[in-house]
Design an enzyme around this catalytic site. Structure first.
Site, PDB file in Angstrom:
ATOM      1  CG  HIS A  17      -1.865   1.203   1.346  1.00  0.00           C
ATOM      2  ND1 HIS A  17      -2.933   1.041   2.247  1.00  0.00           N
ATOM      3  CD2 HIS A  17      -1.782   2.420   0.780  1.00  0.00           C
ATOM      4  CE1 HIS A  17      -3.509   2.326   2.003  1.00  0.00           C
ATOM      5  NE2 HIS A  17      -2.865   2.809   1.126  1.00  0.00           N
ATOM      6  CG  HIS A  19      -0.902   6.183  -2.699  1.00  0.00           C
ATOM      7  ND1 HIS A  19      -2.186   5.821  -3.409  1.00  0.00           N
ATOM      8  CD2 HIS A  19      -1.215   5.681  -1.407  1.00  0.00           C
ATOM      9  CE1 HIS A  19      -2.903   5.339  -2.390  1.00  0.00           C
ATOM     10  NE2 HIS A  19      -2.737   5.240  -1.484  1.00  0.00           N
ATOM     11  CG  HIS A 197      -7.602   3.736  -0.107  1.00  0.00           C
ATOM     12  ND1 HIS A 197      -6.998   2.953  -1.129  1.00  0.00           N
ATOM     13  CD2 HIS A 197      -6.487   4.565   0.314  1.00  0.00           C
ATOM     14  CE1 HIS A 197      -5.986   3.255  -1.243  1.00  0.00           C
ATOM     15  NE2 HIS A 197      -5.386   4.265  -0.236  1.00  0.00           N
ATOM     16  CD  GLU A 200      -7.120   6.948   5.397  1.00  0.00           C
ATOM     17  OE1 GLU A 200      -5.839   7.522   5.563  1.00  0.00           O
ATOM     18  OE2 GLU A 200      -7.431   6.917   4.362  1.00  0.00           O
ATOM     19  CG  ASP A 278      -0.723   5.600   3.026  1.00  0.00           C
ATOM     20  OD1 ASP A 278      -1.201   5.776   1.810  1.00  0.00           O
ATOM     21  OD2 ASP A 278      -1.669   6.177   3.678  1.00  0.00           O
ATOM     22  CG  ASP A 279       0.836   8.696   0.528  1.00  0.00           C
ATOM     23  OD1 ASP A 279       0.751   8.804  -0.841  1.00  0.00           O
ATOM     24  OD2 ASP A 279      -0.281   8.495   1.151  1.00  0.00           O
TER      25      ASP A 279
END
Length: 345
Positions: A17, A19, A197, A200, A278-279
């Site tokens: 996961h 991006h 997603h 969250e 994630d990021d």
């Protein structure tokens, strides 16, 4: 066994996961902005890092989409992908599955071909150079229409054999998964694996919609599932993986601090949880930093960490042969660490 941090850093792990648009380190973002003549609000990497003070998902997305503007050419997409995969390799990642959302770029007139050639070319180069395998997930935005999402499916068909799955992200509240039932059905018919997603910032009901209506293979995040015991039982029975991103959850204030993160409770409930980045530049850490933060704050055992890493390999969208190879590599690493510990006693 070596000390816990060294052991965790060395584990052969996955990142399922992540991006690509959110993997641009500040220095690279400024370099790309200068290369393409894109004005940014920040003059230095430190000034940009100082802006990573988010109060919710939307405040992050505002900065995230602004950062997308620096990606213009095939070279840009190649450079960003190469930088992430090189960094992930240093982090012990042996297999990564990365998202990119074409809508942020095609709406500005950037050809889909430039994006796909850049990303996939970098993936091929990283495998040859570092031995890291990777797969591409195409993400659509939930704040847009389903018709726009369907158009993305048409755009990526020439690369059907190189795209492993289709997902959906963006502002969750007010954008339930059920709005995209036709899109996910079409993706499945085309042979794509699917994920979304959910849970969250959105409620457990969004996770249930994703499972029952969209019939996804994986849930990205999924924290809110813990509010619905029947849903938890269903996720356990179906063994649907959850790609949890702990540092992201803290930075976006999904949880107030790491000690309150539900990861350990999710493990104890039998959920198939994985830990991912994630990021990473925005949220303060790659996969290893996420695992170490959980290990320290949640009183996880080394066995818990190994289980989470094993879950990641098992949850990956790769061939059975590839999965077995990675599981064997993990087992060899754990056994070698035990042998070193025994020899030192």
């Amino acid at each position: 066994m070596t000390d816990p941090e060294t052991f965790i850093r060395g584990l052969p792990k996955t990142d399922l996961h992540m991006h690509l648009e959110g993997s641009i380190e500040p220095e690279l973002m400024l370099e790309l902005a200068e290369r393409n003549g894109i004005p940014l609000r920040w003059d230095t990497a430190d000034a940009l890092r100082a802006a990573y003070d988010f109060h919710d998902l939307q405040s992050f997305l505002d900065l995230y989409f602004e950062g997308c503007k620096v990606l213009v050419t095939e070279r840009d997409f190649r450079d960003v992908t190469s930088a992430y995969l090189a960094r992930a390799h240093l982090d012990g990642v042996v297999h990564a599955e990365v998202f990119i959302g074409p809508q942020s770029f095609t709406e500005r007139g950037i050809p889909i071909e430039a994006l796909m050639r850049g990303v996939l070319g970098a993936m091929d180069e990283a495998r040859a150079q570092h031995g890291i395998t990777s797969a591409l997930l195409i993400s659509v935005h939930r704040h847009r229409t389903e018709a726009e999402a369907m158009a993305v499916l048409d755009q990526i068909l020439p690369w059907r054999d190189r795209v492993v799955g289709v997902g959906m992200g963006g502002a969750e509240v007010g954008n339930p998964p059920s709005r995209f039932a036709r899109f996910f059905g079409a993706a499945r018919e085309l042979g794509f694996r699917t994920c979304v997603h959910a849970g969250e910032e959105g409620p457990a009901a969004y996770v249930r919609e994703a499972v029952e209506i969209l019939q996804v293979d994986r849930i990205d995040h999924g924290n809110a599932s813990m509010a619905d015991s029947a849903l938890v039982r269903d996720l356990v029975e179906r063994r649907i993986p959850l790609t949890v991103c702990p540092l992201s959850n803290v930075r976006l204030r999904v949880v107030s601090n790491m000690a309150e993160h539900p990861l350990k409770s999710m493990l104890e409930a039998g959920l198939h949880v994985t830990v991912n980045s994630d990021d990473p530049p925005y949220f303060g850490g790659y996969v290893t930093e996420n695992l170490l933060a959980c290990y320290d704050a949640l009183d996880l055992s080394i066995a818990d960490v190994v289980r989470i890493v094993r879950n990641g390999i098992e949850a990956s969208f790769i061939t059975t042969e590839g999965r077995d190879s990675l599981l064997y590599r993990l087992d060899r690493y754990v056994e070698a660490s035990r042998s070193i510990e025994a020899a030192s006693v």
